[in-house]
Design an enzyme around this catalytic site. Structure first.
Site, mmCIF file in Angstrom:
data_model
loop_
_atom_site.group_PDB
_atom_site.id
_atom_site.type_symbol
_atom_site.label_atom_id
_atom_site.label_comp_id
_atom_site.label_asym_id
_atom_site.label_seq_id
_atom_site.Cartn_x
_atom_site.Cartn_y
_atom_site.Cartn_z
ATOM 1 N N GLU A 62 0.823 -1.209 0.000
ATOM 2 C CA GLU A 62 0.000 0.000 0.000
ATOM 3 C C GLU A 62 0.854 1.255 0.000
ATOM 4 O O GLU A 62 0.439 2.310 -0.453
ATOM 5 C CB GLU A 62 -0.905 -0.029 1.237
ATOM 6 C CG GLU A 62 -1.810 1.155 1.395
ATOM 7 C CD GLU A 62 -3.037 0.820 2.234
ATOM 8 O OE1 GLU A 62 -3.483 -0.341 2.206
ATOM 9 O OE2 GLU A 62 -3.537 1.727 2.923
ATOM 10 N N ASP A 74 -2.652 -3.099 2.836
ATOM 11 C CA ASP A 74 -3.089 -3.316 4.221
ATOM 12 C C ASP A 74 -4.265 -4.283 4.292
ATOM 13 O O ASP A 74 -5.125 -4.307 3.407
ATOM 14 C CB ASP A 74 -3.490 -1.985 4.873
ATOM 15 C CG ASP A 74 -2.279 -1.090 5.112
ATOM 16 O OD1 ASP A 74 -1.145 -1.538 4.846
ATOM 17 O OD2 ASP A 74 -2.473 0.048 5.565
ATOM 18 N N TYR A 106 4.459 3.802 11.941
ATOM 19 C CA TYR A 106 3.348 4.254 11.104
ATOM 20 C C TYR A 106 2.317 5.095 11.878
ATOM 21 O O TYR A 106 1.807 4.665 12.908
ATOM 22 C CB TYR A 106 2.669 3.026 10.481
ATOM 23 C CG TYR A 106 1.507 3.388 9.605
ATOM 24 C CD1 TYR A 106 1.726 3.899 8.346
ATOM 25 C CD2 TYR A 106 0.212 3.261 10.066
ATOM 26 C CE1 TYR A 106 0.659 4.268 7.549
ATOM 27 C CE2 TYR A 106 -0.856 3.617 9.285
ATOM 28 C CZ TYR A 106 -0.626 4.128 8.026
ATOM 29 O OH TYR A 106 -1.674 4.498 7.249
#
Length: 609
Positions: free
Chosen positions: A7, A110, A320
């Site tokens: 992604e 994801d 993240y």
DNA sequence: GCAAGGTC
């Protein structure tokens, strides 16, 4: 050649590392017979109305119901208006070339609805026909990645997930585009009055809270307080009852057996309760909790915090950022002692980091079942260098919270003394006996009740003490406060918790309104539309915002239930229910909301621009 | 000119 598509670049890099692939190319990496490429989130979006022939904003186009949706390359705003994002175009070309060469395609976007959509839109846009396999992992540690690759799923296992994602996307388009044009056109102003499944309920929350707050009539009430002296240490106790009238409180005050009224020892200690209370450390931060904290402590907006955090992520200082989980799995936990070790020389937090290297770590934030696509935000262990003050502040919030989360419980002594002097009075006090996690920031407790004494003297049941003073307290009931960014984010997260319908409530329980990645943008949209403005730290509606609210407040589009209903249906689609049934319902709803707004907009109380 | 979703 096997092509793996992630992604975002960071995930592709992580996977490549596990495979031992290190050769960096433009837009991908390769090695060991594999190629690792990536998207940047959604590269493609549903094409705008004009691509189906709906030109201009014209009532004759409404409702716009494309027979078949098209995809178009993501746009960026420039001085020449909206143009195709050149970086996106380039990356799509790279992906296309790799797919053309591929013997195998492995999808590593994801593990969720939007991740599936990101890949499928690319795949269909490029008209790729090759079969693909799906990597489905919820943590990106080496072991999790290896295990995921031993366990690849057939791509078709996720067809229904794609269906639900595509439905979500189309439904938002249909309702949002049509409602926006309908209201904008019928209002007769030339401004954009946008509406949407998420932004409109959000606006409604801000407006209804504002109106409630402004129309609130404070009620006066009265209490009596007394000051009791224990060998020179004076503490305050407050009457257990509240009174609506001054006269009732005056009766109480006249009964106080204080020294001035001729009672040398008129404070009778009826009871003393002292109990320790353990306060567990807070959970690690997800994006939303960090945005709330940064708003409270530093006054940053949700959008600022997201940008600063994204920046720290790009500098590889934190993990993240757009996560919705406040937990980590056991695999990540295994790396925490080494992580803490790295900060033992840190200027402000070094002492606490060092302390944690010698004790058993608290595992409250460790729960692999509560890790969704991404785990909680952590520092990576890289040392920051020369950060701007704002970035440093955010980094410190992340690091500090990490130390807090694995720290020990805070232990407080809560003492309650009941004093009889005419009527009953209560004194309460809280003393921290072991700071535990609170030692990290060493800040005062956020909401201490104003009746609280910091510490209370040691007194015993049965003692009689002098009452040295008494007072009538006049107080007011308070309205619910206006929303600020912190409280609004919280409210968006928990939206749906109060829906009456149990099924809808359940469908929304893990989502709320919007997503961690989009909530800051929703607030910015409302600001950009001139629906709301920042007044000090508060978010308050403008005249425009209130006017729009008045028009839509009784429609479904202004209610969180709409999302609940969609989520329920989308979950059914994911487990195999009919797609067309839902699509027909959405079309029907689109027709009706469009008609209603075309009428209602005329009643909009707006000054012409 | 417009949604909500993702991310550099």
């Amino acid at each position: 050649m096997k092509v793996i598509i992630a992604e975002k670049p960071s995930v592709a890099r992580e996977i490549a590392k596990v495979f031992g692939a290190t050769t960096k190319k433009d837009g991908y990496m390769e090695g060991k017979g594999f190629t690792f490429t990536w998207a940047f989130g959604h590269l493609l979006q549903l094409a705008p109305p004009q691509e189906y022939g709906f030109y201009g904003w014209n009532v004759h186009n409404l409702p716009m119901l494309p027979a078949k949706f098209k995809l178009s390359i993501r746009k960026v705003k420039t001085k020449d208006g909206l143009v195709e994002d050149p970086g996106v175009r380039k990356q799509l070309n790279i992906i296309q070339a790799l797919f053309d060469e591929a013997t195998d395609i492995i999808v590593a976007t994801d593990a969720g609805r939007e991740g599936e959509l990101i890949f499928r839109y690319i795949y269909y846009y490029l008209k790729c026909k090759k079969p693909f396999k799906r990597l489905w992992i919820s943590s990106q540690t080496d072991e999790a990645i290896k295990e995921g690759f031993r366990n690849l799923k057939p791509g078709s296992d996720y067809d229904t997930l794609f269906n639900s994602a595509h439905c979500r996307s189309q439904s938002d388009w249909l309702v949002g585009m049509n409602a926006t044009q309908a209201l904008s056109i019928s209002s007769g102003t030339r401004s954009v009055l946008s509406l949407g499944r998420v932004q409109t309920p959000t606006l409604a929350m801000i407006c209804s809270r504002y109106l409630e707050n402004k129309s609130f009539v404070p009620q006066l009430f009265y209490q009596v307080s007394i000051q009791v002296d224990k060998e020179g240490q004076v503490f305050r106790a407050v009457s257990t009852e509240n009174f609506k009238s001054k006269e009732e409180a005056q009766v109480l005050i006249d009964q106080v057996e204080d020294v001035a009224s001729g009672f040398p020892l008129g404070g009778h200690i009826l009871a003393v309760e002292a109990k320790p209370r353990k306060e567990p450390p807070p959970l690690l931060h997800d994006l939303s909790s960090l945005q709330q904290e940064a708003n409270k402590k530093n006054g940053f907006t949700a959008d600022q915090t997201l940008n600063l955090l994204q920046n720290l992520y790009e500098s590889k200082l934190v993990t993240y950022p757009r996560t919705g989980s406040r937990y980590i799995g056991d695999d990540v936990f295994a790396g925490i002692p080494a992580l803490l070790e790295k900060f033992k020389d840190h200027e402000t937090f070094g002492k606490q980091a060092l302390f944690l290297t010698g004790v058993k770590l608290n595992k409250r934030s460790v729960n692999v079942k509560k890790v969704t696509d991404h785990h909680a935000v952590l520092p990576t262990g890289e040392k920051p260098y020369n950060l701007s003050a704002d970035k440093q502040a955010i980094f410190d919030l992340v690091l500090g919270r990490t130390l807090e989360a694995f720290h020990q419980e805070c232990i407080k002594e809560i003492t309650k003394i009941t004093v009889q002097s005419g009527a009953k009075y209560i004194a309460s006090g809280t003393v921290i006996s072991s700071a535990g996690w609170r030692a990290v920031f060493n800040e005062p407790d956020e909401e201490k009740k104003d009746e609280d004494n910091a510490s209370l003297p040691k007194v015993k049941e049965g003692e009689n003490l002098p009452v040295v003073d008494k007072a009538l307290l006049e107080k007011q009931t308070k309205p619910k406060p206006l929303y600020n960014e912190a409280s609004l984010l919280k409210a968006l997260e928990t939206a749906g918790k109060e829906i009456d319908d149990e099924e809808l409530r359940y469908a929304m329980k893990d989502s709320g309104l919007g997503t961690p990645a989009t909530r800051a943008a929703i607030i910015e949209t409302l600001l950009k539309r001139d629906y709301i403005l920042r007044e000090k730290k508060n978010l308050v509606p403008t005249q425009t915002g209130l006017a729009v609210y008045e028009v839509v407040k009784d429609h479904k589009i202004a209610q969180a239930e709409l999302t609940g209903n969609w989520e329920k249906r989308l979950e059914e689609i994911r487990s195999g229910a009919s797609v067309t049934d839902f699509q027909e319902e959405i079309k029907t709803y689109t027709r009706s909301i469009t008609q209603e707004l075309l009428k209602a907009g005329a009643g909009l109380k707006l000054k012409p621009v």
